[in-house]
Scaffold this active site. Sequence first.
Site, PDB file in Angstrom:
ATOM      1  N   ASN A   5       0.885  -1.179   0.000  1.00  0.00           N
ATOM      2  CA  ASN A   5       0.000   0.000   0.000  1.00  0.00           C
ATOM      3  C   ASN A   5       0.915   1.219   0.000  1.00  0.00           C
ATOM      4  O   ASN A   5       1.460   1.599   1.041  1.00  0.00           O
ATOM      5  CB  ASN A   5      -0.902  -0.030   1.239  1.00  0.00           C
ATOM      6  CG  ASN A   5      -1.891   1.129   1.252  1.00  0.00           C
ATOM      7  OD1 ASN A   5      -1.786   2.066   0.453  1.00  0.00           O
ATOM      8  ND2 ASN A   5      -2.828   1.081   2.158  1.00  0.00           N
ATOM      9  N   ARG A  20      -2.336  -2.039  -3.767  1.00  0.00           N
ATOM     10  CA  ARG A  20      -3.560  -1.258  -3.619  1.00  0.00           C
ATOM     11  C   ARG A  20      -3.493  -0.079  -4.587  1.00  0.00           C
ATOM     12  O   ARG A  20      -2.521   0.676  -4.591  1.00  0.00           O
ATOM     13  CB  ARG A  20      -3.673  -0.727  -2.201  1.00  0.00           C
ATOM     14  CG  ARG A  20      -4.872   0.170  -2.055  1.00  0.00           C
ATOM     15  CD  ARG A  20      -4.942   0.806  -0.683  1.00  0.00           C
ATOM     16  NE  ARG A  20      -6.181   1.558  -0.606  1.00  0.00           N
ATOM     17  CZ  ARG A  20      -6.305   2.710   0.053  1.00  0.00           C
ATOM     18  NH1 ARG A  20      -5.278   3.229   0.686  1.00  0.00           N
ATOM     19  NH2 ARG A  20      -7.452   3.332   0.076  1.00  0.00           N
ATOM     20  N   HIS A  78     -12.936   2.784  -0.911  1.00  0.00           N
ATOM     21  CA  HIS A  78     -12.894   1.816   0.205  1.00  0.00           C
ATOM     22  C   HIS A  78     -13.515   0.482  -0.209  1.00  0.00           C
ATOM     23  O   HIS A  78     -13.978  -0.287   0.642  1.00  0.00           O
ATOM     24  CB  HIS A  78     -13.665   2.319   1.447  1.00  0.00           C
ATOM     25  CG  HIS A  78     -13.014   3.453   2.171  1.00  0.00           C
ATOM     26  ND1 HIS A  78     -13.739   4.478   2.748  1.00  0.00           N
ATOM     27  CD2 HIS A  78     -11.720   3.738   2.413  1.00  0.00           C
ATOM     28  CE1 HIS A  78     -12.921   5.333   3.321  1.00  0.00           C
ATOM     29  NE2 HIS A  78     -11.681   4.917   3.122  1.00  0.00           N
ATOM     30  N   LEU A  85     -15.401   3.554   9.030  1.00  0.00           N
ATOM     31  CA  LEU A  85     -15.113   4.830   9.690  1.00  0.00           C
ATOM     32  C   LEU A  85     -13.658   4.837  10.149  1.00  0.00           C
ATOM     33  O   LEU A  85     -13.331   4.365  11.241  1.00  0.00           O
ATOM     34  CB  LEU A  85     -16.052   5.033  10.892  1.00  0.00           C
ATOM     35  CG  LEU A  85     -17.546   4.805  10.626  1.00  0.00           C
ATOM     36  CD1 LEU A  85     -18.344   4.969  11.912  1.00  0.00           C
ATOM     37  CD2 LEU A  85     -18.054   5.756   9.547  1.00  0.00           C
ATOM     38  N   ARG A 115     -11.565  15.766   6.032  1.00  0.00           N
ATOM     39  CA  ARG A 115     -12.401  16.095   4.857  1.00  0.00           C
ATOM     40  C   ARG A 115     -13.825  16.446   5.284  1.00  0.00           C
ATOM     41  O   ARG A 115     -14.369  15.815   6.190  1.00  0.00           O
ATOM     42  CB  ARG A 115     -12.441  14.899   3.897  1.00  0.00           C
ATOM     43  CG  ARG A 115     -11.163  14.720   3.106  1.00  0.00           C
ATOM     44  CD  ARG A 115     -11.169  13.417   2.323  1.00  0.00           C
ATOM     45  NE  ARG A 115     -10.229  12.466   2.896  1.00  0.00           N
ATOM     46  CZ  ARG A 115     -10.144  11.177   2.574  1.00  0.00           C
ATOM     47  NH1 ARG A 115     -10.936  10.670   1.663  1.00  0.00           N
ATOM     48  NH2 ARG A 115      -9.257  10.390   3.150  1.00  0.00           N
ATOM     49  N   ARG A 162     -10.126   9.957  18.953  1.00  0.00           N
ATOM     50  CA  ARG A 162      -9.798   9.811  20.381  1.00  0.00           C
ATOM     51  C   ARG A 162      -9.617  11.180  21.034  1.00  0.00           C
ATOM     52  O   ARG A 162     -10.071  11.416  22.151  1.00  0.00           O
ATOM     53  CB  ARG A 162      -8.512   8.997  20.558  1.00  0.00           C
ATOM     54  CG  ARG A 162      -8.731   7.518  20.320  1.00  0.00           C
ATOM     55  CD  ARG A 162      -7.428   6.804  20.170  1.00  0.00           C
ATOM     56  NE  ARG A 162      -6.795   7.154  18.878  1.00  0.00           N
ATOM     57  CZ  ARG A 162      -5.900   6.405  18.262  1.00  0.00           C
ATOM     58  NH1 ARG A 162      -5.490   5.298  18.822  1.00  0.00           N
ATOM     59  NH2 ARG A 162      -5.399   6.764  17.104  1.00  0.00           N
ATOM     60  N   GLU A 170     -14.421   0.383  14.723  1.00  0.00           N
ATOM     61  CA  GLU A 170     -14.069  -0.778  15.536  1.00  0.00           C
ATOM     62  C   GLU A 170     -13.824  -0.415  16.995  1.00  0.00           C
ATOM     63  O   GLU A 170     -13.905  -1.276  17.869  1.00  0.00           O
ATOM     64  CB  GLU A 170     -12.798  -1.440  14.963  1.00  0.00           C
ATOM     65  CG  GLU A 170     -13.031  -2.108  13.624  1.00  0.00           C
ATOM     66  CD  GLU A 170     -11.736  -2.509  12.924  1.00  0.00           C
ATOM     67  OE1 GLU A 170     -10.741  -2.807  13.616  1.00  0.00           O
ATOM     68  OE2 GLU A 170     -11.718  -2.505  11.681  1.00  0.00           O
ATOM     69  N   ASN A 171     -13.469   0.881  17.240  1.00  0.00           N
ATOM     70  CA  ASN A 171     -12.971   1.226  18.576  1.00  0.00           C
ATOM     71  C   ASN A 171     -13.753   2.273  19.338  1.00  0.00           C
ATOM     72  O   ASN A 171     -13.414   2.570  20.477  1.00  0.00           O
ATOM     73  CB  ASN A 171     -11.519   1.719  18.466  1.00  0.00           C
ATOM     74  CG  ASN A 171     -10.599   0.640  17.958  1.00  0.00           C
ATOM     75  OD1 ASN A 171     -10.471  -0.409  18.578  1.00  0.00           O
ATOM     76  ND2 ASN A 171      -9.978   0.871  16.809  1.00  0.00           N
ATOM     77  N   GLU A 185      -7.909  -5.032   4.814  1.00  0.00           N
ATOM     78  CA  GLU A 185      -7.753  -4.756   3.385  1.00  0.00           C
ATOM     79  C   GLU A 185      -6.571  -5.505   2.791  1.00  0.00           C
ATOM     80  O   GLU A 185      -6.615  -5.935   1.643  1.00  0.00           O
ATOM     81  CB  GLU A 185      -7.589  -3.241   3.176  1.00  0.00           C
ATOM     82  CG  GLU A 185      -8.888  -2.489   3.452  1.00  0.00           C
ATOM     83  CD  GLU A 185      -8.708  -0.977   3.521  1.00  0.00           C
ATOM     84  OE1 GLU A 185      -8.244  -0.491   4.578  1.00  0.00           O
ATOM     85  OE2 GLU A 185      -9.037  -0.287   2.553  1.00  0.00           O
TER      86      GLU A 185
HETATM   87  P1  AMP Z   1      -7.952   3.936  10.149  1.00  0.00           P
HETATM   88  O1  AMP Z   1      -7.913   4.955   9.054  1.00  0.00           O
HETATM   89  O2  AMP Z   1      -8.938   2.842   9.928  1.00  0.00           O
HETATM   90  O3  AMP Z   1      -6.595   3.424  10.560  1.00  0.00           O
HETATM   91  O4  AMP Z   1      -8.512   4.715  11.434  1.00  0.00           O
HETATM   92  C1  AMP Z   1      -7.755   5.710  12.053  1.00  0.00           C
HETATM   93  C2  AMP Z   1      -8.618   6.471  13.023  1.00  0.00           C
HETATM   94  O5  AMP Z   1      -9.226   5.586  13.960  1.00  0.00           O
HETATM   95  C3  AMP Z   1      -7.837   7.440  13.898  1.00  0.00           C
HETATM   96  O6  AMP Z   1      -7.681   8.683  13.281  1.00  0.00           O
HETATM   97  C4  AMP Z   1      -8.715   7.557  15.112  1.00  0.00           C
HETATM   98  O7  AMP Z   1      -9.557   8.679  14.952  1.00  0.00           O
HETATM   99  C5  AMP Z   1      -9.580   6.327  15.117  1.00  0.00           C
HETATM  100  N1  AMP Z   1      -9.407   5.537  16.335  1.00  0.00           N
HETATM  101  C6  AMP Z   1      -8.475   4.609  16.613  1.00  0.00           C
HETATM  102  N2  AMP Z   1      -8.660   4.118  17.860  1.00  0.00           N
HETATM  103  C7  AMP Z   1      -9.733   4.753  18.381  1.00  0.00           C
HETATM  104  C8  AMP Z   1     -10.433   4.694  19.637  1.00  0.00           C
HETATM  105  N3  AMP Z   1     -10.048   3.864  20.612  1.00  0.00           N
HETATM  106  N4  AMP Z   1     -11.497   5.501  19.799  1.00  0.00           N
HETATM  107  C9  AMP Z   1     -11.896   6.344  18.824  1.00  0.00           C
HETATM  108  N5  AMP Z   1     -11.283   6.437  17.633  1.00  0.00           N
HETATM  109  C10 AMP Z   1     -10.214   5.654  17.407  1.00  0.00           C
END
Ligand code: AMP
Length: 395
Positions: free
Chosen positions: A8, A89, A178, A207, A239, A282, A331-332, A382
């Site tokens: 990637n 990718r 995506h 997300l 964005r 976060r 997920e989080n 992915e």
């Molecule tokens: P990704 O692009 O899928 O890697 O997601 C990245 C984003 O996931 C980061 O910018 C965070 O905003 C979000 N993220 C990761 N861990 C958490 C968490 N524990 N709570 C809320 N958002 C999270």
Amino acid sequence: MSTILVINSGSSSLKYQLIDVEVEEVLASGLVERIGETTGTATHHGPAESHDRDLAVADHAAAFAAMRDAFDEHGPSLAEHPPIAIGHRVVHGGVRYIEPTIVTDVVKSDIADLAELAPLHNPANLEGIIAAEGLFADIPHVAVFDTAFHQTLPPAAFTYAIDAELAERQHVRRFGFHGTSHRFVSRAAAEFLGRPLGEVKQIVLHLGNGASACAVDGGRSIETSMGMTPLEGLVMGTRSGDIDPAVLFYLHRKTGMDFGELEDLLNRRSGLVGLSGHNDMRDVHDAAASGDHAAQLAFDVYVHRLTYYIGGYFAQLGRLDALVFTAGVGENSPEVRARAVEGLGGLGIRLDLARNAAQSHLPRRISTDDSPVAVLVVPTNEELEIARQTLSVVR
Ligand code: AMP
């Protein structure tokens, strides 16, 4: 053992994974960051432990050299586990690339031409392909396109209501992105439910830093929130997502901002960061919890838009079996999930708050047992999807 190396390649970073495709196990992964700057870092997670190294990475060829050095030094040995193919990718495949495709000179030239539609991504993807071909000359390179999964969108979903002839001539239409994640997650969700993919109607919410929603009907994407570029749709880290296009005309006339500045505004200085100063959810949670009104508003706008899309896609699907959250935020963040579906009990979406609060890295149900719609969290992968698709082409 057969391995596939998944690449990637972004404008300033290179991510890679060596995957044993017989058992779908990651043998090694890594990240080379700050390509083009004087101080970069290379992180390699080998079979035993992780290694970090500071180094200058002048360009993508240097990043691939750093990756090769990491394999040589820390294993596993690429000579002992030679990849049978490299999976790349590629963000934009336009209307032509609806399947994973072996890279040829024509494919490379098409990826370069499509940079017009994905200026932040396609040039970096192509640089990665060219640098990888330099290192692995004798094995097939396969391009896996983010747009491919959405080639099943019906014309009513992909057509913008503008002058039809101009749109046709200039290839203005919605593509969606995506796709690799939406494909992987929608399949995994059907598997989790123990139902044939062909009969499941679901909404997948990817997300992450970028964010998009996708309505998946029997495994086919029928609607998605990103458009001709990855700017349309949900509120993202930097964005804006949906905005009245007339805001741009207004700002141009009122402030003199030119197109480059407006593009930068909507792509890099909007979304969560524009509203609150934080692009990481976060940090938005923490700031809002400590009484920061701007952060609270950023969160409220983010979940308001999500709820809006869930309702719209429910209507497009006509029935909903599963609502699926994935990627970093999905997920989080129990907070985002809870607020996005709060008040959707009338649509048959009922969250179990204890299940929603529990952390796990596995696919899981977070709705109540009697919820007509299953609400799931399904971690995306992915890289594995790219490896699977690459394997399907070379076998
Ligand atoms: P990704 O692009 O899928 O890697 O997601 C990245 C984003 O996931 C980061 O910018 C965070 O905003 C979000 N993220 C990761 N861990 C958490 C968490 N524990 N709570 C809320 N958002 C999270």
